[in-house]
Design a protein around this motif. Sequence first.
Motif, PDB file in Angstrom:
ATOM      1  N   UNK A  59       0.821  -1.208   0.000  1.00  0.00           N
ATOM      2  CA  UNK A  59       0.000   0.000   0.000  1.00  0.00           C
ATOM      3  C   UNK A  59       0.859   1.265   0.000  1.00  0.00           C
ATOM      4  N   UNK A  60       1.852   1.319   0.875  1.00  0.00           N
ATOM      5  CA  UNK A  60       2.715   2.499   0.958  1.00  0.00           C
ATOM      6  C   UNK A  60       3.429   2.755  -0.369  1.00  0.00           C
ATOM      7  N   UNK A  65       4.141   5.814  -5.295  1.00  0.00           N
ATOM      8  CA  UNK A  65       4.239   5.761  -6.760  1.00  0.00           C
ATOM      9  C   UNK A  65       3.206   6.663  -7.421  1.00  0.00           C
ATOM     10  N   UNK A  66       1.966   6.638  -6.913  1.00  0.00           N
ATOM     11  CA  UNK A  66       0.922   7.461  -7.513  1.00  0.00           C
ATOM     12  C   UNK A  66       1.259   8.942  -7.377  1.00  0.00           C
ATOM     13  N   UNK A  70       1.901  11.176 -10.654  1.00  0.00           N
ATOM     14  CA  UNK A  70       0.806  12.073 -11.001  1.00  0.00           C
ATOM     15  C   UNK A  70       1.044  13.533 -10.621  1.00  0.00           C
ATOM     16  N   UNK A  71       2.120  13.798  -9.879  1.00  0.00           N
ATOM     17  CA  UNK A  71       2.401  15.178  -9.465  1.00  0.00           C
ATOM     18  C   UNK A  71       3.878  15.482  -9.647  1.00  0.00           C
ATOM     19  N   UNK A  72       4.213  16.735  -9.418  1.00  0.00           N
ATOM     20  CA  UNK A  72       5.616  17.155  -9.413  1.00  0.00           C
ATOM     21  C   UNK A  72       6.116  17.346  -7.986  1.00  0.00           C
ATOM     22  N   UNK A  73       5.354  16.888  -7.012  1.00  0.00           N
ATOM     23  CA  UNK A  73       5.769  17.014  -5.621  1.00  0.00           C
ATOM     24  C   UNK A  73       6.942  16.092  -5.333  1.00  0.00           C
ATOM     25  N   UNK A  74       7.847  16.566  -4.497  1.00  0.00           N
ATOM     26  CA  UNK A  74       8.976  15.752  -4.081  1.00  0.00           C
ATOM     27  C   UNK A  74       8.591  15.044  -2.780  1.00  0.00           C
ATOM     28  N   UNK A 162      -8.686   6.516  -4.853  1.00  0.00           N
ATOM     29  CA  UNK A 162      -9.652   7.229  -4.007  1.00  0.00           C
ATOM     30  C   UNK A 162      -8.957   8.285  -3.146  1.00  0.00           C
ATOM     31  N   UNK A 163      -7.849   7.903  -2.536  1.00  0.00           N
ATOM     32  CA  UNK A 163      -7.113   8.821  -1.658  1.00  0.00           C
ATOM     33  C   UNK A 163      -6.550   9.994  -2.450  1.00  0.00           C
ATOM     34  N   UNK A 164      -5.969   9.702  -3.598  1.00  0.00           N
ATOM     35  CA  UNK A 164      -5.401  10.766  -4.441  1.00  0.00           C
ATOM     36  C   UNK A 164      -6.489  11.769  -4.853  1.00  0.00           C
TER      37      UNK A 164
END
Length: 171
Positions: A59-60, A65-66, A70-74, A162-164
């Motif tokens: 899960x972690x 990975x998502x 899906x973002x540019x966040x570090x 769902x969380x994303x």
Amino acid sequence: MKRGLTILLMLAALTLADSCVPKYTFNGASIDYSKYRTISISNFPIRAALVYPPLQQLFENKLIDMVTQQTRLQVVDNPNSDLRMEGEITGYSLSPQAVREDAYASQTRLTIQVKVSYIDSKNPALSSEQTFSAYRDFDSNQMLTDVQDDLCNQICNDLTDLIFNATLGNW
């Protein structure tokens, strides 16, 4: 002269119209990258009555990975990051679903629940705490040990979606 002015006005109108076109991202993220640069994703320990040890790491990893895909966040290991996700796996359960005429279940449902705290250090009003749940059914003639890895993989994909969407997607 009149024709040249008409062409110039048409070009100006096209340029102006092009700059007014809305821009969309198709990854679902709605993040202001000028304000948000980092995210911390804590461990999600299993607090369920029934425990499948590989679930926590699976899960972690899927959640990290998502976020990275899906973002540019570090993703950082720092509780002082711009955004934080933390929580626990609170449920891992089996329940009979479809009952045959001989009173035995023909389908069994594996359900996983995850409690997530989403902390936005820049805008605390966007912080939230929610419980997410996803499941998969499988034929009761199959042993859980035979299908568990595949089911957990599929369920974790659903949970991370769902969380994303509920946090970074800002739906």
